[in-house]
Design a protein around this motif. Sequence first.
Motif, PDB file in Angstrom:
ATOM      1  N   PHE A 249       0.859  -1.187   0.000  1.00  0.00           N
ATOM      2  CA  PHE A 249       0.000   0.000   0.000  1.00  0.00           C
ATOM      3  C   PHE A 249       0.891   1.230   0.000  1.00  0.00           C
ATOM      4  O   PHE A 249       1.911   1.263   0.681  1.00  0.00           O
ATOM      5  CB  PHE A 249      -0.899  -0.017   1.247  1.00  0.00           C
ATOM      6  N   THR A 250       0.530   2.250  -0.749  1.00  0.00           N
ATOM      7  CA  THR A 250       1.342   3.464  -0.836  1.00  0.00           C
ATOM      8  C   THR A 250       0.562   4.666  -0.321  1.00  0.00           C
ATOM      9  O   THR A 250      -0.664   4.674  -0.319  1.00  0.00           O
ATOM     10  CB  THR A 250       1.782   3.754  -2.286  1.00  0.00           C
ATOM     11  N   ASP A 251       1.314   5.686   0.094  1.00  0.00           N
ATOM     12  CA  ASP A 251       0.678   6.934   0.492  1.00  0.00           C
ATOM     13  C   ASP A 251       0.529   7.828  -0.738  1.00  0.00           C
ATOM     14  O   ASP A 251       0.791   7.399  -1.862  1.00  0.00           O
ATOM     15  CB  ASP A 251       1.456   7.621   1.614  1.00  0.00           C
ATOM     16  N   LYS A 252       0.088   9.062  -0.532  1.00  0.00           N
ATOM     17  CA  LYS A 252      -0.163   9.974  -1.651  1.00  0.00           C
ATOM     18  C   LYS A 252       1.100  10.236  -2.471  1.00  0.00           C
ATOM     19  O   LYS A 252       1.038  10.387  -3.683  1.00  0.00           O
ATOM     20  CB  LYS A 252      -0.725  11.290  -1.125  1.00  0.00           C
ATOM     21  N   ALA A 253       2.251  10.260  -1.821  1.00  0.00           N
ATOM     22  CA  ALA A 253       3.511  10.542  -2.512  1.00  0.00           C
ATOM     23  C   ALA A 253       4.076   9.312  -3.220  1.00  0.00           C
ATOM     24  O   ALA A 253       5.090   9.397  -3.895  1.00  0.00           O
ATOM     25  CB  ALA A 253       4.537  11.076  -1.521  1.00  0.00           C
ATOM     26  N   GLY A 254       3.439   8.159  -3.053  1.00  0.00           N
ATOM     27  CA  GLY A 254       3.918   6.944  -3.688  1.00  0.00           C
ATOM     28  C   GLY A 254       4.900   6.148  -2.849  1.00  0.00           C
ATOM     29  O   GLY A 254       5.465   5.169  -3.319  1.00  0.00           O
ATOM     30  N   ALA A 255       5.105   6.567  -1.604  1.00  0.00           N
ATOM     31  CA  ALA A 255       6.012   5.838  -0.712  1.00  0.00           C
ATOM     32  C   ALA A 255       5.272   4.666  -0.082  1.00  0.00           C
ATOM     33  O   ALA A 255       4.081   4.753   0.209  1.00  0.00           O
ATOM     34  CB  ALA A 255       6.546   6.773   0.372  1.00  0.00           C
ATOM     35  N   TRP A 256       5.970   3.573   0.126  1.00  0.00           N
ATOM     36  CA  TRP A 256       5.369   2.355   0.670  1.00  0.00           C
ATOM     37  C   TRP A 256       5.054   2.514   2.150  1.00  0.00           C
ATOM     38  O   TRP A 256       5.878   2.967   2.918  1.00  0.00           O
ATOM     39  CB  TRP A 256       6.311   1.163   0.494  1.00  0.00           C
ATOM     40  N   VAL A 257       3.842   2.115   2.537  1.00  0.00           N
ATOM     41  CA  VAL A 257       3.461   2.099   3.948  1.00  0.00           C
ATOM     42  C   VAL A 257       3.804   0.703   4.446  1.00  0.00           C
ATOM     43  O   VAL A 257       3.078  -0.248   4.229  1.00  0.00           O
ATOM     44  CB  VAL A 257       1.959   2.404   4.139  1.00  0.00           C
ATOM     45  N   LYS A 258       4.976   0.584   5.081  1.00  0.00           N
ATOM     46  CA  LYS A 258       5.480  -0.710   5.540  1.00  0.00           C
ATOM     47  C   LYS A 258       5.926  -0.618   6.980  1.00  0.00           C
ATOM     48  O   LYS A 258       6.194   0.467   7.492  1.00  0.00           O
ATOM     49  CB  LYS A 258       6.693  -1.153   4.705  1.00  0.00           C
ATOM     50  N   GLN A 259       6.053  -1.774   7.612  1.00  0.00           N
ATOM     51  CA  GLN A 259       6.626  -1.807   8.944  1.00  0.00           C
ATOM     52  C   GLN A 259       8.103  -1.463   8.835  1.00  0.00           C
ATOM     53  O   GLN A 259       8.798  -1.956   7.946  1.00  0.00           O
ATOM     54  CB  GLN A 259       6.478  -3.179   9.571  1.00  0.00           C
ATOM     55  N   LYS A 260       8.554  -0.633   9.737  1.00  0.00           N
ATOM     56  CA  LYS A 260       9.975  -0.299   9.745  1.00  0.00           C
ATOM     57  C   LYS A 260      10.718  -1.419  10.454  1.00  0.00           C
ATOM     58  O   LYS A 260      10.243  -1.962  11.453  1.00  0.00           O
ATOM     59  CB  LYS A 260      10.172   1.033  10.437  1.00  0.00           C
ATOM     60  N   PRO A 261      11.878  -1.807   9.948  1.00  0.00           N
ATOM     61  CA  PRO A 261      12.629  -2.889  10.594  1.00  0.00           C
ATOM     62  C   PRO A 261      13.034  -2.495  12.005  1.00  0.00           C
ATOM     63  O   PRO A 261      13.376  -1.348  12.267  1.00  0.00           O
ATOM     64  CB  PRO A 261      13.852  -3.079   9.701  1.00  0.00           C
ATOM     65  N   ARG A 262      12.972  -3.464  12.901  1.00  0.00           N
ATOM     66  CA  ARG A 262      13.351  -3.207  14.283  1.00  0.00           C
ATOM     67  C   ARG A 262      14.857  -3.144  14.426  1.00  0.00           C
ATOM     68  O   ARG A 262      15.577  -3.918  13.808  1.00  0.00           O
ATOM     69  CB  ARG A 262      12.809  -4.294  15.192  1.00  0.00           C
TER      70      ARG A 262
END
Length: 85
Positions: free
Chosen positions: A62-75
């Motif tokens: 899933f992407t935001d308006k700017a096209g960046a991926w909405v992902k979990q950030k690595p711990r």
Amino acid sequence: MDSAVSHKSYTATLLLAIFFGFAGFHRFYVGKVGTGLLWFVTAGMFVFGWLIDVFTVLAGNFTDKAGAWVKQKPREVSAAGEGSG
């Protein structure tokens, strides 16, 4: 911007998609106001769009308006406690 990760929270997006996705709240959250309104008026594109969005967010596609991926950030793994014992 293929590998950019959104500053929007993955967890917030997923929870909004699951519980309020039929009203497009997750789309409003990531800045997709136009499709958010469409989801709101059509009850999540007649439920099918809502379900697709939930699985898309879960998969990390899933992407935001700017096209960046909405992902979990690595711990971050801390070095404390490793190797001692």
